[in-house]
Design a protein around this motif. Sequence first.
Motif, PDB file in Angstrom:
ATOM      1  N   THR A 174      30.533 -24.412  -3.919  1.00  9.59           N
ATOM      2  CA  THR A 174      29.937 -24.993  -2.724  1.00  9.59           C
ATOM      3  C   THR A 174      29.018 -23.957  -2.091  1.00  9.59           C
ATOM      4  N   PHE A 175      28.080 -24.429  -1.281  1.00  2.96           N
ATOM      5  CA  PHE A 175      27.176 -23.528  -0.562  1.00  2.96           C
ATOM      6  C   PHE A 175      27.967 -22.540   0.289  1.00  2.96           C
ATOM      7  N   ASP A 176      28.980 -23.037   0.997  1.00  2.62           N
ATOM      8  CA  ASP A 176      29.778 -22.158   1.863  1.00  2.62           C
ATOM      9  C   ASP A 176      30.491 -21.093   1.033  1.00  2.62           C
ATOM     10  N   GLU A 177      30.947 -21.471  -0.162  1.00  2.00           N
ATOM     11  CA  GLU A 177      31.673 -20.538  -1.013  1.00  2.00           C
ATOM     12  C   GLU A 177      30.779 -19.407  -1.512  1.00  2.00           C
ATOM     13  N   VAL A 178      29.571 -19.739  -1.970  1.00  2.00           N
ATOM     14  CA  VAL A 178      28.705 -18.674  -2.494  1.00  2.00           C
ATOM     15  C   VAL A 178      28.199 -17.765  -1.391  1.00  2.00           C
ATOM     16  N   MET A 179      27.979 -18.318  -0.206  1.00  2.00           N
ATOM     17  CA  MET A 179      27.526 -17.460   0.892  1.00  2.00           C
ATOM     18  C   MET A 179      28.630 -16.488   1.288  1.00  2.00           C
ATOM     19  N   MET A 180      29.884 -16.902   1.134  1.00  2.00           N
ATOM     20  CA  MET A 180      31.001 -16.010   1.439  1.00  2.00           C
ATOM     21  C   MET A 180      31.190 -14.975   0.333  1.00  2.00           C
ATOM     22  N   LYS A 181      31.241 -15.416  -0.924  1.00  2.93           N
ATOM     23  CA  LYS A 181      31.603 -14.518  -2.026  1.00  2.93           C
ATOM     24  C   LYS A 181      30.440 -13.661  -2.535  1.00  2.93           C
ATOM     25  N   TYR A 182      29.219 -14.205  -2.395  1.00  2.00           N
ATOM     26  CA  TYR A 182      28.064 -13.514  -2.994  1.00  2.00           C
ATOM     27  C   TYR A 182      26.944 -13.223  -1.996  1.00  2.00           C
ATOM     28  N   GLY A 183      27.024 -13.797  -0.797  1.00  2.00           N
ATOM     29  CA  GLY A 183      25.998 -13.542   0.209  1.00  2.00           C
ATOM     30  C   GLY A 183      24.644 -14.119  -0.154  1.00  2.00           C
ATOM     31  N   SER A 184      24.622 -15.130  -1.012  1.00  2.00           N
ATOM     32  CA  SER A 184      23.363 -15.724  -1.461  1.00  2.00           C
ATOM     33  C   SER A 184      23.645 -17.105  -2.026  1.00  2.00           C
ATOM     34  N   ASP A 185      22.668 -18.018  -1.864  1.00  2.00           N
ATOM     35  CA  ASP A 185      22.834 -19.334  -2.487  1.00  2.00           C
ATOM     36  C   ASP A 185      22.259 -19.355  -3.899  1.00  2.00           C
ATOM     37  N   LYS A 186      21.873 -18.194  -4.397  1.00  2.00           N
ATOM     38  CA  LYS A 186      21.474 -18.055  -5.801  1.00  2.00           C
ATOM     39  C   LYS A 186      22.108 -16.790  -6.368  1.00  2.00           C
ATOM     40  N   PRO A 187      23.416 -16.824  -6.556  1.00  2.00           N
ATOM     41  CA  PRO A 187      24.149 -15.621  -6.970  1.00  2.00           C
ATOM     42  C   PRO A 187      23.919 -15.245  -8.430  1.00  2.00           C
ATOM     43  N   ASP A 188      23.829 -13.956  -8.672  1.00  2.00           N
ATOM     44  CA  ASP A 188      23.754 -13.438 -10.038  1.00  2.00           C
ATOM     45  C   ASP A 188      25.183 -13.152 -10.490  1.00  2.00           C
ATOM     46  N   LEU A 189      25.723 -14.029 -11.326  1.00  2.00           N
ATOM     47  CA  LEU A 189      27.119 -13.910 -11.750  1.00  2.00           C
ATOM     48  C   LEU A 189      27.329 -12.813 -12.786  1.00  2.00           C
ATOM     49  N   ARG A 190      26.251 -12.217 -13.275  1.00  2.00           N
ATOM     50  CA  ARG A 190      26.425 -11.056 -14.156  1.00  2.00           C
ATOM     51  C   ARG A 190      26.989  -9.878 -13.371  1.00  2.00           C
ATOM     52  N   ASN A 191      26.757  -9.879 -12.088  1.00  2.00           N
ATOM     53  CA  ASN A 191      27.250  -8.834 -11.193  1.00  2.00           C
ATOM     54  C   ASN A 191      28.697  -9.173 -10.821  1.00  2.00           C
ATOM     55  N   PRO A 192      29.664  -8.322 -11.149  1.00  2.16           N
ATOM     56  CA  PRO A 192      31.071  -8.652 -10.908  1.00  2.16           C
ATOM     57  C   PRO A 192      31.529  -8.485  -9.462  1.00  2.16           C
ATOM     58  N   ILE A 193      30.693  -7.950  -8.598  1.00  2.00           N
ATOM     59  CA  ILE A 193      31.105  -7.666  -7.218  1.00  2.00           C
ATOM     60  C   ILE A 193      31.335  -8.965  -6.447  1.00  2.00           C
ATOM     61  N   ILE A 194      32.475  -9.045  -5.765  1.00  6.15           N
ATOM     62  CA  ILE A 194      32.816 -10.170  -4.904  1.00  6.15           C
ATOM     63  C   ILE A 194      32.922  -9.658  -3.468  1.00  6.15           C
ATOM     64  N   ILE A 195      32.242 -10.337  -2.567  1.00  6.82           N
ATOM     65  CA  ILE A 195      32.297  -9.993  -1.144  1.00  6.82           C
ATOM     66  C   ILE A 195      33.535 -10.632  -0.529  1.00  6.82           C
ATOM     67  N   THR A 196      34.175  -9.910   0.388  1.00  9.58           N
ATOM     68  CA  THR A 196      35.407 -10.397   1.003  1.00  9.58           C
ATOM     69  C   THR A 196      35.289 -10.349   2.526  1.00  9.58           C
ATOM     70  N   ASP A 197      35.841 -11.356   3.175  1.00  9.76           N
ATOM     71  CA  ASP A 197      35.900 -11.332   4.642  1.00  9.76           C
ATOM     72  C   ASP A 197      37.160 -10.573   5.071  1.00  9.76           C
ATOM     73  N   VAL A 198      36.957  -9.497   5.828  1.00 13.32           N
ATOM     74  CA  VAL A 198      38.092  -8.677   6.288  1.00 13.32           C
ATOM     75  C   VAL A 198      38.129  -8.621   7.807  1.00 13.32           C
ATOM     76  N   SER A 199      37.581  -9.648   8.447  1.00 11.71           N
ATOM     77  CA  SER A 199      37.496  -9.664   9.912  1.00 11.71           C
ATOM     78  C   SER A 199      38.861  -9.512  10.573  1.00 11.71           C
ATOM     79  N   GLU A 200      39.853 -10.230  10.051  1.00  9.91           N
ATOM     80  CA  GLU A 200      41.164 -10.214  10.695  1.00  9.91           C
ATOM     81  C   GLU A 200      41.841  -8.852  10.596  1.00  9.91           C
ATOM     82  N   ILE A 201      41.528  -8.111   9.545  1.00  2.68           N
ATOM     83  CA  ILE A 201      42.116  -6.771   9.415  1.00  2.68           C
ATOM     84  C   ILE A 201      41.593  -5.859  10.512  1.00  2.68           C
ATOM     85  N   PHE A 202      40.348  -6.058  10.895  1.00  2.00           N
ATOM     86  CA  PHE A 202      39.731  -5.193  11.915  1.00  2.00           C
ATOM     87  C   PHE A 202      39.949  -5.696  13.340  1.00  2.00           C
TER      88      PHE A 202
END
Length: 595
Positions: free
Chosen positions: A282-310
Amino acid sequence: MSKIPLNKYRTHSCGGLNASNVGATVTLSGWVHRKRDHGSLLFVDLRDNYGITQCVFDLTDAALSGVEKLRPESVITVTGTVVARDAAAVNDKIPTGAIEVKSTVYKVLTESEVLPFQVFGDDDTNEELRLKYRYLDLRREKLHYNVLFRNRVMKFTRDKLWELGFSEFQTPILTASSPEGARDFLVPSRLHHGMFYALPQAPQQFKQLLQISGFDRYFQIAPCMRDEDLRADRLLEFYQLDLEMSFVEQSDVQDVGDEIMKSLISHFVPDGKLHPEIPHFTFDEVMMKYGSDKPDLRNPIIITDVSEIFRNSDFGVFANAVKEGGVVRAIPAPSSAERPRSWFDKIESFAKEELGLAGLGYIVFTESEAKGPVAKKLTPDEIERIKTATGATPGTSVFFVCEKEGVAAKSAGKLRDRFGAELGLIDAREFRLCWVQDFPFFEEDENSSTGVAFGHNPFSRPQGDLENLDLSEPLKLKAYQYDMVLNGHEICSGGLRNYNPRVMLQLFAVTGMTEDEVKDKFGGMYNAFQYGAPPHGGFAFGLDRIVCILLGEPNLREVVAFPTNQRGQDLLLGAPREVSEKQLREVHIQVRKKG
């Protein structure tokens, strides 16, 4: 090899001879690619569309006099005998490398002037000069190959769609201007005073009208023109593969896209690493995990929301921002812990200068500890939670972006892209496809009278009950809109279409357009909907961009025969240019001087 006429100019192409032709008398025609003078012998590489053949001229032969004076790129016809090369002289890099033609007669068809740049070799020539003399540039091996490769991709795609049961149609080039999308190219009418045609940005309305006309499966390789600012992956004029299907659900259309792209990649890059899975996000999912609506899946980096930890941490800057509605996104950078301090400083400068962030925090995880200014403000439990959430291992640095959600997502995505490139995480031979879907139907727009504009195609079908569509919170409405992404590039955009005229009026009303305005701007489509429209959907693939990716070319101008420059100018034929007063009068145009 394609069939070619065999006549007085040639009995074979310059790429068609091999050891089986030894002893034969042949005639070849082509361009003088390069010459090598070995005293009494002159070696000429003769080139045509199909390849290169080495021709040998004995300069002591009076019949061959003058050949040594020929300039490169002169066009000649050569007749001679095919002979085998000495073993030491065999060139395994070309199909004709085992033979050469011992020339007995030659004729100059046209002589070339002194070249503005070399056709032979990889001379690093200024792009403006290359575009001005594009016909010479197109003779160069790489560009010539690229344009023929593009031709083969077009044919393969067309054959595949015929195989899948699609019918090919052509739609008008002169059409009506549309108020949605990019800026139109306008064409003044001579017969209708003060009125204008527009060149098509896409055949969108026509392909939907063809579905309403009862044609079940349409496709077209369509020229599209958009008066947009230019960049490496965008030209004023481009070609896209448009298709539309009736009585389909979203998965039916996407299955066709899967088949086309898997077939293209497998056929044209057989040694590439095509990932077998094509995930749907979904659009919401890629913006969360990849920060883009055109993610390069060759890149293994996954973005994580850590707001609650801080949120309740002692790192006050982040804690306060989260309490005020901000978010914290964590971007892991694998195998970066041993990088010098200067690398971390460059990343922080990038965040400030390129992304506009106030700053950038990070934690460096080693075998024994977590280091860095952020780590000093967190408890061991909070650090462990970050480590677990991001999947960080010893040697990983985790960077943090703290901002409003939209800014944080895009900034984190750009950092992810940079880490992927700088840390060598991307395999250039890999091909990773995915679908991104469930886009927002509307987006905020301060220039709209209602503060809302269409996020994508205004003719897309909204998700929900069309008979009782809830438009009370338009920014939450999702569309049956989907993009296909390949290696970080959007290569396809499409959607299921809204076929309900009442809903069409409701959706345009959200953006401030009245019923009369809709009927005026989109009367053809609106009226057609009154007479029985089937559920339908489709997409458009950017063929030029796909060719670039398959070839590993970064610039569209390297796969298009006659592109404009970065300012939208045709340097070869000199467009745009002023026209005569007579021409302007015929179309009732008076040019205003730019103020």
